[in-house]
Motif scaffolding. Structure first.
Motif, PDB file in Angstrom:
ATOM      1  N   THR A 211    -126.071 -26.155  63.281  1.00  0.00           N
ATOM      2  CA  THR A 211    -125.858 -26.814  61.993  1.00  0.00           C
ATOM      3  C   THR A 211    -124.543 -26.341  61.385  1.00  0.00           C
ATOM      4  O   THR A 211    -124.314 -25.135  61.262  1.00  0.00           O
ATOM      5  CB  THR A 211    -127.012 -26.502  61.025  1.00  0.00           C
ATOM      6  OG1 THR A 211    -128.242 -26.987  61.595  1.00  0.00           O
ATOM      7  CG2 THR A 211    -126.788 -27.170  59.679  1.00  0.00           C
ATOM      8  N   ASN A 212    -123.676 -27.277  61.020  1.00  0.00           N
ATOM      9  CA  ASN A 212    -122.373 -26.951  60.450  1.00  0.00           C
ATOM     10  C   ASN A 212    -122.114 -27.815  59.221  1.00  0.00           C
ATOM     11  O   ASN A 212    -122.518 -28.978  59.168  1.00  0.00           O
ATOM     12  CB  ASN A 212    -121.247 -27.191  61.468  1.00  0.00           C
ATOM     13  CG  ASN A 212    -121.347 -26.273  62.663  1.00  0.00           C
ATOM     14  OD1 ASN A 212    -120.986 -25.109  62.600  1.00  0.00           O
ATOM     15  ND2 ASN A 212    -121.856 -26.807  63.779  1.00  0.00           N
ATOM     16  N   ARG A 213    -121.425 -27.220  58.272  1.00  0.00           N
ATOM     17  CA  ARG A 213    -121.021 -27.957  57.078  1.00  0.00           C
ATOM     18  C   ARG A 213    -119.678 -27.426  56.613  1.00  0.00           C
ATOM     19  O   ARG A 213    -119.470 -26.213  56.526  1.00  0.00           O
ATOM     20  CB  ARG A 213    -122.038 -27.793  55.955  1.00  0.00           C
ATOM     21  CG  ARG A 213    -121.537 -28.221  54.572  1.00  0.00           C
ATOM     22  CD  ARG A 213    -122.566 -27.959  53.499  1.00  0.00           C
ATOM     23  NE  ARG A 213    -122.017 -28.115  52.152  1.00  0.00           N
ATOM     24  CZ  ARG A 213    -121.657 -27.109  51.364  1.00  0.00           C
ATOM     25  NH1 ARG A 213    -121.779 -25.850  51.780  1.00  0.00           N
ATOM     26  NH2 ARG A 213    -121.163 -27.331  50.164  1.00  0.00           N
ATOM     27  N   TYR A 214    -118.761 -28.329  56.331  1.00  0.00           N
ATOM     28  CA  TYR A 214    -117.519 -27.922  55.674  1.00  0.00           C
ATOM     29  C   TYR A 214    -117.094 -29.014  54.701  1.00  0.00           C
ATOM     30  O   TYR A 214    -117.373 -30.194  54.898  1.00  0.00           O
ATOM     31  CB  TYR A 214    -116.405 -27.614  56.682  1.00  0.00           C
ATOM     32  CG  TYR A 214    -115.966 -28.770  57.541  1.00  0.00           C
ATOM     33  CD1 TYR A 214    -114.995 -29.679  57.104  1.00  0.00           C
ATOM     34  CD2 TYR A 214    -116.491 -28.949  58.816  1.00  0.00           C
ATOM     35  CE1 TYR A 214    -114.573 -30.719  57.899  1.00  0.00           C
ATOM     36  CE2 TYR A 214    -116.088 -29.994  59.624  1.00  0.00           C
ATOM     37  CZ  TYR A 214    -115.129 -30.878  59.163  1.00  0.00           C
ATOM     38  OH  TYR A 214    -114.727 -31.918  59.957  1.00  0.00           O
TER      39      TYR A 214
ATOM     40  N   SER B 285    -123.180 -31.649  60.172  1.00  0.00           N
ATOM     41  CA  SER B 285    -123.717 -31.989  61.489  1.00  0.00           C
ATOM     42  C   SER B 285    -124.790 -30.980  61.877  1.00  0.00           C
ATOM     43  O   SER B 285    -124.754 -29.820  61.446  1.00  0.00           O
ATOM     44  CB  SER B 285    -122.614 -32.003  62.551  1.00  0.00           C
ATOM     45  OG  SER B 285    -122.020 -30.720  62.682  1.00  0.00           O
ATOM     46  N   SER B 286    -125.755 -31.425  62.695  1.00  0.00           N
ATOM     47  CA  SER B 286    -126.826 -30.540  63.143  1.00  0.00           C
ATOM     48  C   SER B 286    -127.514 -31.138  64.363  1.00  0.00           C
ATOM     49  O   SER B 286    -127.648 -32.367  64.464  1.00  0.00           O
ATOM     50  CB  SER B 286    -127.848 -30.317  62.027  1.00  0.00           C
ATOM     51  OG  SER B 286    -128.934 -29.531  62.479  1.00  0.00           O
ATOM     52  N   ASP B 287    -127.939 -30.285  65.284  1.00  0.00           N
ATOM     53  CA  ASP B 287    -128.763 -30.745  66.400  1.00  0.00           C
ATOM     54  C   ASP B 287    -130.212 -30.950  65.972  1.00  0.00           C
ATOM     55  O   ASP B 287    -130.977 -31.597  66.682  1.00  0.00           O
ATOM     56  CB  ASP B 287    -128.719 -29.731  67.551  1.00  0.00           C
ATOM     57  CG  ASP B 287    -127.425 -29.827  68.348  1.00  0.00           C
ATOM     58  OD1 ASP B 287    -126.646 -30.765  68.101  1.00  0.00           O
ATOM     59  OD2 ASP B 287    -127.194 -28.960  69.203  1.00  0.00           O
ATOM     60  N   SER B 288    -130.597 -30.369  64.834  1.00  0.00           N
ATOM     61  CA  SER B 288    -131.951 -30.447  64.283  1.00  0.00           C
ATOM     62  C   SER B 288    -132.960 -29.713  65.179  1.00  0.00           C
ATOM     63  O   SER B 288    -132.649 -29.287  66.290  1.00  0.00           O
ATOM     64  CB  SER B 288    -132.385 -31.895  64.057  1.00  0.00           C
ATOM     65  OG  SER B 288    -131.479 -32.535  63.185  1.00  0.00           O
ATOM     66  N   TYR B 289    -134.166 -29.585  64.665  1.00  0.00           N
ATOM     67  CA  TYR B 289    -135.194 -28.812  65.378  1.00  0.00           C
ATOM     68  C   TYR B 289    -135.779 -29.599  66.547  1.00  0.00           C
ATOM     69  O   TYR B 289    -135.884 -29.091  67.663  1.00  0.00           O
ATOM     70  CB  TYR B 289    -136.301 -28.417  64.394  1.00  0.00           C
ATOM     71  CG  TYR B 289    -137.441 -27.678  65.047  1.00  0.00           C
ATOM     72  CD1 TYR B 289    -137.313 -26.342  65.421  1.00  0.00           C
ATOM     73  CD2 TYR B 289    -138.645 -28.327  65.298  1.00  0.00           C
ATOM     74  CE1 TYR B 289    -138.361 -25.668  66.032  1.00  0.00           C
ATOM     75  CE2 TYR B 289    -139.702 -27.664  65.906  1.00  0.00           C
ATOM     76  CZ  TYR B 289    -139.553 -26.342  66.265  1.00  0.00           C
ATOM     77  OH  TYR B 289    -140.578 -25.669  66.875  1.00  0.00           O
TER      78      TYR B 289
END
Length: 391
Positions: free
Chosen positions: A174-177, A199-203
């Motif tokens: 999980t990334n955020r900018y 963005s995230s691959d999620s669980y």
């Protein structure tokens, strides 16, 4: 429904203070009918923005709402804090909850939902949130709320100037900018703009999310006028995980997702809000809102029921246009607090469906319409310092 006239019952409530007969001329909170006053007999909560800004890491608004209020719950498809998620107030789903930004509606008239997955990192662009529970005020867009509302305000023009850069990283890639610039108020003018990427691959497997949002708010204010233009443009690309897994699959793999990686979607949403408030004097003020909401997207679904159609990925596409105008007047003097408003809106959405990779084979095609106009009037009368009547 082409015409919707809302009549409210009369309430008698005990209040701590009588209503004043003055207007805060320099207040940048809009004079609109969706924001209730502290003495109104409506269950309401104002979010502690300072607290949640300090712990915010890119969670979608339903997550913030859940942490801030015990009567709000949420869940997400992918098992993380971004992407497709759903929320409830007092057990009722989001199609019965009005969501407004600066008084303009964020709910889609087609299914009545507000989908924050289309514009990620939205909480970064909000300066005030008021939650109403139960039947409350009529929204300035004309629709009555049945279960509750979330009334959002964009960054204030009165904020001090700053430049801000945020970056965070978490589990499941999980990334955020984001980067934001606020010019502060100069000669009555101010501008705020932010770009965000989440963005995230999620669980769950095959439930990754990716979203980009540009948010802009600019305008002018003085002791008579508040003019403001607010807009956001969001894109989202998500793999879908709405289908539940059976018990056997979960026992084998707790991250199981029966939908495959080809079942994806892509949406673009652009909201534009033009607001103008005018203070005639300390008693009378008005607020006019014009808005236009554009939504375009598609999602692919692997339909395997061979009893009716051949199996394969079907591509569902939609394109909607939603625009409207609302005006309300507010008159406060002595013991009386009056609000009168009128709203008009028009909406249409095109639906098409085809089979991939043979998308030229059209299977489904239609257009839906919804036009509405409405009118409302509200009155609060202070009988004494502790007793008032609200109609």
């Amino acid at each position: 429904m082409k015409k919707n006239i809302v009549i409210y019952l009369m309430f008698i409530s005990l209040t701590l203070n009588a209503q004043t007969d003055s207007v805060n001329i320099l207040s940048e909170i809009y004079v609109n009918a969706s924001i209730t006053k502290p003495n109104d007999p409506i269950s309401q909560t104002k979010i502690d923005m300072k607290l949640f800004k300090s712990i915010y890491q890119g969670q979608d608004l339903p997550v913030i709402m859940n942490f801030s209020n015990s009567s709000i719950t949420f869940y997400s498809d992918g098992g993380n804090y971004s992407g497709y998620m759903y929320y409830r107030i007092r057990g009722g789903d989001q199609t019965k909850i009005n969501v407004t930004l600066n008084g303009a509606p964020l709910n889609e008239p087609s299914d009545q939902g507000a989908y924050f997955s289309n514009y990620q990192d939205f909480f970064s662009n909000i300066s005030s949130i008021q939650i109403q529970k139960g039947v409350g005020t009529t929204s300035p867009n004309g629709s009555a709320q049945f279960l509750g509302s979330m009334n959002l305000q964009s960054p204030s023009l009165l904020d001090s100037g700053y430049t801000q850069l945020d970056f965070s990283r978490g589990s499941f890639r999980t990334n955020r900018y984001s980067i934001a610039v606020n010019t502060g108020l100069k000669n009555g003018w101010g501008t705020y703009i932010r770009y965000s990427n989440v963005s995230s691959d999620s669980y769950r497997h095959n439930s990754e999310t990716l979203g980009n949002t540009i948010f802009l708010s600019t305008g002018f204010t003085n002791n008579k006028h508040i003019f403001k233009y607010t807009a956001f443009y969001g894109t989202s690309a998500n793999s879908m995980a709405w289908l539940p897994s059976n018990i056997d699959s979960i026992k084998k793999d707790r991250q199981n997702n029966p939908l495959n990686t080809n079942e994806r979607d892509y949406f673009t949403q652009n909201m534009n809000i033009l607001s103008y408030s005018y203070f005639f004097n300390k008693h009378l003020s008005s607020n006019t809102i014009l808005f236009y909401n554009y939504l375009k997207g598609n999602y692919g679904w692997n339909y395997n029921d061979t009893n009716y159609t051949p199996s394969g990925i079907y591509d569902y596409k939609l394109l909607s246009h939603y625009y409207g105008i609302s005006t309300n007047f507010n008159y406060i003097k002595n013991k009386y607090d009056n609000s009168f408003g009128i709203a008009l809106s028009s909406y249409n959405r095109e639906h098409t469906m085809g089979q991939l990779p043979y998308d030229d084979i059209l299977i489904h095609d239609n257009i839906e319409y919804k036009n509405q106009y409405s009118i409302f009037y509200k009155l609060s009368y202070s009988i004494s310092e502790k007793l008032s009547i609200y109609t």
